[in-house]
Design a protein around this motif. Sequence first.
Motif, mmCIF file in Angstrom:
data_model
loop_
_atom_site.group_PDB
_atom_site.id
_atom_site.type_symbol
_atom_site.label_atom_id
_atom_site.label_comp_id
_atom_site.label_asym_id
_atom_site.label_seq_id
_atom_site.Cartn_x
_atom_site.Cartn_y
_atom_site.Cartn_z
ATOM 1 N N THR A 149 0.831 -1.201 0.000
ATOM 2 C CA THR A 149 0.000 0.000 0.000
ATOM 3 C C THR A 149 0.866 1.252 0.000
ATOM 4 O O THR A 149 0.511 2.274 -0.590
ATOM 5 C CB THR A 149 -0.937 0.014 1.220
ATOM 6 N N THR A 150 2.016 1.177 0.672
ATOM 7 C CA THR A 150 2.955 2.304 0.672
ATOM 8 C C THR A 150 3.649 2.419 -0.671
ATOM 9 O O THR A 150 3.861 3.521 -1.185
ATOM 10 C CB THR A 150 4.005 2.130 1.786
ATOM 11 N N ILE A 151 4.020 1.268 -1.255
ATOM 12 C CA ILE A 151 4.663 1.279 -2.562
ATOM 13 C C ILE A 151 3.730 1.903 -3.605
ATOM 14 O O ILE A 151 4.164 2.705 -4.439
ATOM 15 C CB ILE A 151 5.043 -0.158 -2.980
ATOM 16 N N ALA A 152 2.460 1.538 -3.560
ATOM 17 C CA ALA A 152 1.491 2.131 -4.488
ATOM 18 C C ALA A 152 1.408 3.632 -4.284
ATOM 19 O O ALA A 152 1.269 4.403 -5.244
ATOM 20 C CB ALA A 152 0.119 1.484 -4.288
ATOM 21 N N ILE A 207 7.477 12.074 5.303
ATOM 22 C CA ILE A 207 6.150 11.732 5.831
ATOM 23 C C ILE A 207 6.063 10.241 6.150
ATOM 24 O O ILE A 207 5.603 9.842 7.221
ATOM 25 C CB ILE A 207 5.055 12.143 4.830
ATOM 26 N N VAL A 208 6.511 9.398 5.203
ATOM 27 C CA VAL A 208 6.448 7.950 5.428
ATOM 28 C C VAL A 208 7.377 7.536 6.566
ATOM 29 O O VAL A 208 7.017 6.713 7.414
ATOM 30 C CB VAL A 208 6.806 7.188 4.135
ATOM 31 N N ASP A 217 5.289 4.409 12.476
ATOM 32 C CA ASP A 217 4.696 3.821 13.688
ATOM 33 C C ASP A 217 3.172 3.854 13.635
ATOM 34 O O ASP A 217 2.506 2.923 14.105
ATOM 35 C CB ASP A 217 5.193 4.558 14.929
ATOM 36 N N LEU A 218 2.611 4.924 13.077
ATOM 37 C CA LEU A 218 1.154 5.032 12.979
ATOM 38 C C LEU A 218 0.601 3.989 12.014
ATOM 39 O O LEU A 218 -0.447 3.389 12.275
ATOM 40 C CB LEU A 218 0.762 6.439 12.516
ATOM 41 N N LEU A 226 8.965 0.054 6.771
ATOM 42 C CA LEU A 226 8.454 1.252 6.111
ATOM 43 C C LEU A 226 9.502 2.367 6.096
ATOM 44 O O LEU A 226 9.645 3.083 5.099
ATOM 45 C CB LEU A 226 7.184 1.740 6.818
ATOM 46 N N ARG A 227 10.226 2.520 7.189
ATOM 47 C CA ARG A 227 11.283 3.545 7.225
ATOM 48 C C ARG A 227 12.350 3.231 6.183
ATOM 49 O O ARG A 227 12.891 4.141 5.542
ATOM 50 C CB ARG A 227 11.902 3.607 8.625
ATOM 51 N N LEU A 228 12.640 1.951 6.019
ATOM 52 C CA LEU A 228 13.651 1.540 5.053
ATOM 53 C C LEU A 228 13.197 1.836 3.624
ATOM 54 O O LEU A 228 13.955 2.386 2.814
ATOM 55 C CB LEU A 228 13.941 0.044 5.223
ATOM 56 N N ILE A 229 11.949 1.518 3.337
ATOM 57 C CA ILE A 229 11.461 1.652 1.959
ATOM 58 C C ILE A 229 11.120 3.096 1.603
ATOM 59 O O ILE A 229 10.969 3.438 0.426
ATOM 60 C CB ILE A 229 10.239 0.734 1.734
#
Length: 482
Positions: A49-52, A94-95, A100-101, A115-118
């Motif tokens: 979902t983050t990648i999208a 932002i990501v 954490d959220l 997520l922090r890594l990507i």
Amino acid sequence: MSLKKKTFWGGIWNSLSSVSLTGLNFTITAILARLLSPNAFGIMGMIQTTIALINMMNQFGLSPAIIQGENLNQKRLSSLFWFNMLVGILMTGIVFFSADLVALFFNQNSLAPLLRLISIVFTIVSFSFIQQSLLRKEMKFKELFNINIISTISYGIITIILAVNGFGVKSLVLGYISKNIITTILIILFNRWLPSFRFDFKEIRDLLNFGVYVFGSSILNYFNRNLDYLLIGRFLGAEALGYYTLAYKLMLIPVRKIGGVVGNTFLPAFSQIKNKPKSIKKYYLKVLQLISLLTFPMMGGLLIVAPEFILSVYGENWIPVIILVQILSITGALQSLGTTVGTILLSQGRSDISFKWNLFAVSNLGVAMLIGMNWGIIGVAVGVAIFSFYSFWISFYITGSLINMSLLDLVKYIRKSFLYTLFMMSIVYLTKTYLVSPNIEQLPIQLAVNVTTGVITYAFIFLIVDGKEYFNQIKRLKNVLK
């Protein structure tokens, strides 16, 4: 080279890219499914979902604006570059700080560090955004084909090596980051445009005015395509999302790639003849017919052979995927055509309609999935299929009004594909039921027999009914391109 020749060769290279990438991604996913658990795929589905969001937010609606735009001098392109870089850096922040959220939303503590890594990918892709858009505008699809193939093969090698060495879901994340680094480097090498050290907002205001609706549509389309991931991941857990992710990759990504061939090839071409709706209608209907001839039998055949296919390729750990694939096959067939709608809207400069449509789609899809969630992931898949069916007709009614194309025109051009597919499915079902042994140890043989039967049956009826007409069209096309 003429527009017709550019479009033809663009279609060839985009088709070759779509087929090659689909095959590569299928092979990579099949190997990874044997190395990683459904839970790992589920966590990656959450990350997806983050990648999208990366792919959507980082463009800020500017890629179609560049393809549509005129007078793209150095000053305008440089201003666009620095604006996009700012957006990319902002999204990385932002990501990174909201990881954490997101992890809390999905109730997965292991998600935050991934997520922090990507998040760095936001900034990475910003370096090559303008160059990639220029390659598309100039219809240099051979170069884009080479870039996609090299980066995908690299992704597969890196990810599989990491998975074999016990990196788990982190192998998927690191592989994705590596893929984007390689892609960015290759794009810059193939299009060596460099920005000037200047920024003038006035130079890009008109492009941003067009892009803002595209951006708004992209946000809504993001939720349209990822709402199922968000809801399943949040309420049904990582394992359920893992099953759904595999089914989704298997069913919808290939057909969307086929639809993407149309967008990548024909948006630049349609944009150049946007004041000739009759010409657009003529070519668009033929494109829809060709897509249906390819995707309808793929989806219909997979619906019939899903049990043998999943067990033979992915193994017994993925049995729950079988029913999801069968349900989503309906969605896949419809979406293979539906993904082309945006191409017409953008080619006509109607990004405002695209925005309004996506607003309608997100709200309706959300309701369908929330109702379906009462029956687990199967209910969600059914909800998605029902929504896809009725939204398909509405979207083509709206799009057709711009180019004087009726729903009857659409049915006329795709009805043969539908009937051929039904005939092929009947023959494969009869072969599977009465001629092939149901011995589980012979599943790969059964799969091979059923697939071969389907291909031969579909090719036979197509050649008997339409073969002569299509061969004549190919001859006429050769004469035009000489």
